[in-house]
Design an enzyme around this catalytic site. Structure first.
Site: not given
Length: 421
Positions: A106, A108, A110, A133, A135, A274, A293, A299
């Site tokens: 995906s 996406q 955050h 979120k 990462e 990313h 996303r 999704k």
């Protein structure tokens, strides 16, 4: 009470994961537990090492029967360390993972905390909590992903060599980006935002037609032995084989392709576009399920939110590799310390010449993963000696240390997630 104990961790099977023993997740599970039966056709995508309610680790300790890590922390919040307990309301602030990625995962980004709270209030079914979120991914094998916007000259080159892309972006927006000067960062970002937003908001019928034309053209060129790198041909055909007719296939002309060698890392802060493409990594993230996303996924997609929130600062792919810093106190430790309070990761490389090693105490609960090597572990907070081998996962309370007596001829490789406030 402070404690050190082994964990049995949750496995997540998603369609993008690697099958059977192709997956580092499955290989670690099989190494850690010889009784574990690997199913050859099951995608072993993620190993969750933490207290997330959808995948809470189970404690393997006779002193603490039939308890999950989340339950035990809730009853013993002092194990987190005073600063961590107070800052994160008595919860472990991170989720530590191993990922095995076989197909693209995906396009996406955050949200930051402010946007996360807003999205959660408006659309709780899609954004289930109010936390950010961030990462970090650290490669275990050669790893590829898309991360951040390419330098403008690279995007302009694609706009000039891929007519199907230019048709979707539009002549006016393409020319605006071509004219934007490097001495005007705001103008560059504004022009980049217009181009990317016009692409991502195209009508499906329009972009599918252009994508099919592009795929047909590149396939013919490849069959004739022509060079297709000017159209990023190999990556486009690979993505299209996984997600035919998906607008995310065009994102490769805007986002950097980042290749990591084992031990190299990417940090994905708020609003950083990313996608993971292929490979195995350890990942640490703040405890949240908020992901916006816009492509390469079955999704829910939220193109408008994604296009509005992104950081449109172009930068080369090399700038996306996050450095580890070797500890001055312990040359075996390499620290990845991102600019967020929720987590940090240590890579611990113990050479074969060292037979006794002390995993030092830190003022934070931590989770330790063994990637390579074997040792006998002892700690005043452990119920008994612990056999540590590839695939073993250990929870270590704040301010507790673990002594290792190494028995493997090749040394050890460990990763340790913690929270260094």
């Amino acid at each position: 009470p402070p404690a050190v104990f082994p964990l049995s961790c949750a496995v997540q099977s998603y369609s993008w994961g690697k099958l059977g023993l192709e997956s580092e997740v499955a290989r670690l599970l099989a190494s850690g537990d010889p009784q574990f039966c690997v199913q050859p056709n099951r995608p072993y995508a993620e190993l969750w090492m933490g207290a997330h309610p959808r995948g809470d680790a189970v404690i393997l300790d006779n002193r603490i029967p039939q308890k999950t890590l989340g339950q035990w922390i809730a009853e013993n919040p002092a194990c987190l360390g005073t600063k961590v307990r107070d800052a994160f309301q008595g919860s472990l602030p991170f989720l530590f993972k191993v990922l095995s990625v076989n197909t693209a995962l995906s396009i996406q980004a955050h949200p930051n905390k402010e946007l996360a709270a807003k999205l959660h209030a408006q659309f709780p079914q899609h954004y289930p909590d109010a936390n950010h979120k961030p990462e970090m991914a650290i490669a275990l094998t050669p790893f590829e992903g898309l991360c951040g916007f390419r330098p403008v000259e690279e995007i302009v080159a694609f706009l000039q060599s891929v007519p199907e892309l230019r048709a979707l972006v539009g002549e006016v927006a393409a020319e605006q980006l071509e004219r934007s000067g490097s001495d005007d960062p705001r103008g560059v970002s504004a022009a980049l935002r217009v181009c990317f937003t016009r692409l991502m908001k195209c009508e499906k019928k329009v972009f599918v037609e252009q994508l099919n034309t592009l795929v047909k053209r590149i396939s013919q060129e490849a069959a004739e032995g022509k060079e297709t790198s000017g159209s990023n041909g190999d990556l486009l055909l690979w993505l299209h084989s996984q997600y035919p007719g998906d607008i995310g296939c065009f994102a490769i002309y805007f986002l950097n392709l980042v290749r990591l060698e084992p031990g190299e890392a990417m940090f994905l802060g708020a609003n950083e576009p990313h996608a993971y493409l292929h490979g195995d990594c350890v990942e640490c993230m703040a405890c949240s399920d908020n992901t916006v996303r816009a492509g390469l996924t079955p999704k829910f997609i939220d193109v408008l939110t994604l296009c509005e929130m992104l950081n449109y600062t172009p930068a080369p792919s090399s700038s996306k590799i996050f450095p580890a810093v070797q500890s001055q106190l312990d040359p075996c430790v390499y620290l990845y310390d991102p600019p967020v309070p929720d987590f940090a990761i240590m890579r611990i490389e113990i050479p074969s010449s060292i037979k006794l090693y002390l995993i030092s105490a830190v003022d934070s609960a931590s989770i330790l993963l063994v990637i390579q090597g074997t040792a006998m572990g002892t700690s005043t907070a452990a119920g008994s000696e612990m056999t540590l081998r590839r695939g073993s996962v250990l929870f270590i309370s704040a301010n507790e240390s673990v002594s290792l007596q190494l028995s493997a001829p090749d040394g050890m490789l460990l990763f340790r997630a913690c929270c260094l406030l």
